[in-house]
Design a protein around this motif. Sequence first.
Motif, PDB file in Angstrom:
ATOM      1  N   ASP A 151     -12.137  16.274  12.411  1.00  0.00           N
ATOM      2  CA  ASP A 151     -11.104  15.793  11.480  1.00  0.00           C
ATOM      3  C   ASP A 151     -11.714  15.325  10.164  1.00  0.00           C
ATOM      4  OD1 ASP A 151      -9.073  16.417  13.235  1.00  0.00           O
ATOM      5  OD2 ASP A 151      -8.843  14.364  13.990  1.00  0.00           O
ATOM      6  N   ARG A 152     -12.827  14.594  10.227  1.00  0.00           N
ATOM      7  CA  ARG A 152     -13.482  14.143   9.002  1.00  0.00           C
ATOM      8  C   ARG A 152     -13.996  15.329   8.183  1.00  0.00           C
ATOM      9  NH1 ARG A 152     -15.464  10.163  12.550  1.00  0.00           N
ATOM     10  NH2 ARG A 152     -17.480  11.223  12.716  1.00  0.00           N
TER      11      ARG A 152
ATOM     12  N   ALA B 218     -12.906  18.441   8.268  1.00  0.00           N
ATOM     13  CA  ALA B 218     -11.757  19.192   7.745  1.00  0.00           C
ATOM     14  C   ALA B 218     -11.178  18.496   6.523  1.00  0.00           C
ATOM     15  CB  ALA B 218     -10.693  19.359   8.826  1.00  0.00           C
ATOM     16  N   GLU B 219     -11.036  17.183   6.601  1.00  0.00           N
ATOM     17  CA  GLU B 219     -10.499  16.423   5.465  1.00  0.00           C
ATOM     18  C   GLU B 219     -11.420  16.543   4.258  1.00  0.00           C
ATOM     19  OE1 GLU B 219      -9.197  11.882   4.225  1.00  0.00           O
ATOM     20  OE2 GLU B 219      -9.555  12.354   6.335  1.00  0.00           O
ATOM     21  N   ALA B 220     -12.725  16.444   4.485  1.00  0.00           N
ATOM     22  CA  ALA B 220     -13.687  16.558   3.387  1.00  0.00           C
ATOM     23  C   ALA B 220     -13.633  17.940   2.742  1.00  0.00           C
ATOM     24  CB  ALA B 220     -15.102  16.265   3.885  1.00  0.00           C
TER      25      ALA B 220
ATOM     26  N   GLY C  91     -10.920  19.678   2.593  1.00  0.00           N
ATOM     27  CA  GLY C  91      -9.566  19.903   2.098  1.00  0.00           C
ATOM     28  C   GLY C  91      -8.782  20.872   2.968  1.00  0.00           C
ATOM     29  N   GLU C  92      -9.084  20.877   4.254  1.00  0.00           N
ATOM     30  CA  GLU C  92      -8.430  21.796   5.185  1.00  0.00           C
ATOM     31  C   GLU C  92      -7.709  21.016   6.276  1.00  0.00           C
ATOM     32  OE1 GLU C  92     -11.023  24.863   6.747  1.00  0.00           O
ATOM     33  OE2 GLU C  92     -12.319  24.709   4.995  1.00  0.00           O
ATOM     34  N   THR C  93      -6.868  21.719   6.998  1.00  0.00           N
ATOM     35  CA  THR C  93      -6.257  21.128   8.182  1.00  0.00           C
ATOM     36  C   THR C  93      -7.222  21.268   9.347  1.00  0.00           C
ATOM     37  OG1 THR C  93      -5.249  23.204   8.904  1.00  0.00           O
ATOM     38  CG2 THR C  93      -3.944  21.817   7.396  1.00  0.00           C
ATOM     39  N   ARG C  94      -6.960  20.505  10.390  1.00  0.00           N
ATOM     40  CA  ARG C  94      -7.773  20.631  11.602  1.00  0.00           C
ATOM     41  C   ARG C  94      -7.712  22.063  12.127  1.00  0.00           C
ATOM     42  NH1 ARG C  94      -5.752  17.162  16.486  1.00  0.00           N
ATOM     43  NH2 ARG C  94      -6.761  15.441  15.397  1.00  0.00           N
TER      44      ARG C  94
ATOM     45  N   TYR D  77      -9.631  24.483   9.882  1.00  0.00           N
ATOM     46  CA  TYR D  77     -11.072  24.254  10.002  1.00  0.00           C
ATOM     47  C   TYR D  77     -11.610  24.876  11.291  1.00  0.00           C
ATOM     48  CZ  TYR D  77     -15.514  21.737   9.888  1.00  0.00           C
ATOM     49  OH  TYR D  77     -16.844  21.423   9.862  1.00  0.00           O
TER      50      TYR D  77
END
Length: 168
Positions: free
Chosen positions: A107-108, A110-112, A114-117, A120
């Motif tokens: 999750d971290r 993916a967020e970094a 700029g994607e969804t889980r 990613y």
Amino acid sequence: MQVVTLIHEENGVFGASFPDFPGCITVADSLDAIVPKAAEVLAFHIEGMIEDGLPLPPLRTLAQLRKDRAFRTDSAGAMIALVPYAPPARAARINITFDESLLARVDRAAEAAGETRSGYLADAARRRLAAEVNAPAAVQLDEPARRFRGASAARGRQPSRRKASNRT
């Protein structure tokens, strides 16, 4: 499906072309990069043909292509690779189980990025599958291609593969 691809090298630059998709070509600076890049360009080309309403050509096997005089001429000195192509599919909802700490790391990341889980994880799966499919895909066509691959390839040796670490 896998599509027959010709790979040529000139002055350290590798080019890939597709006998069944004239005009679909790409280049890369290394042999390691050309097959994944060829797969990406092929997907883009086919998706464009579909969007434009153009019929896709029938794919020929390597045996069929070798009977084609133009292919024999174009493939002189080339390496042949089978490049994977998977048509875009509908999304499917799945239920999977992850270790909580691994899921938090995903999750971290993916967020970094700029994607969804889901995006990613799907990208990670595509990359791993492409690496596994593409690694042994290149085969030699003729003596010039064997010389190009180097003396160890000409003697039939396979490059050594290290098992990737499972540490996360």
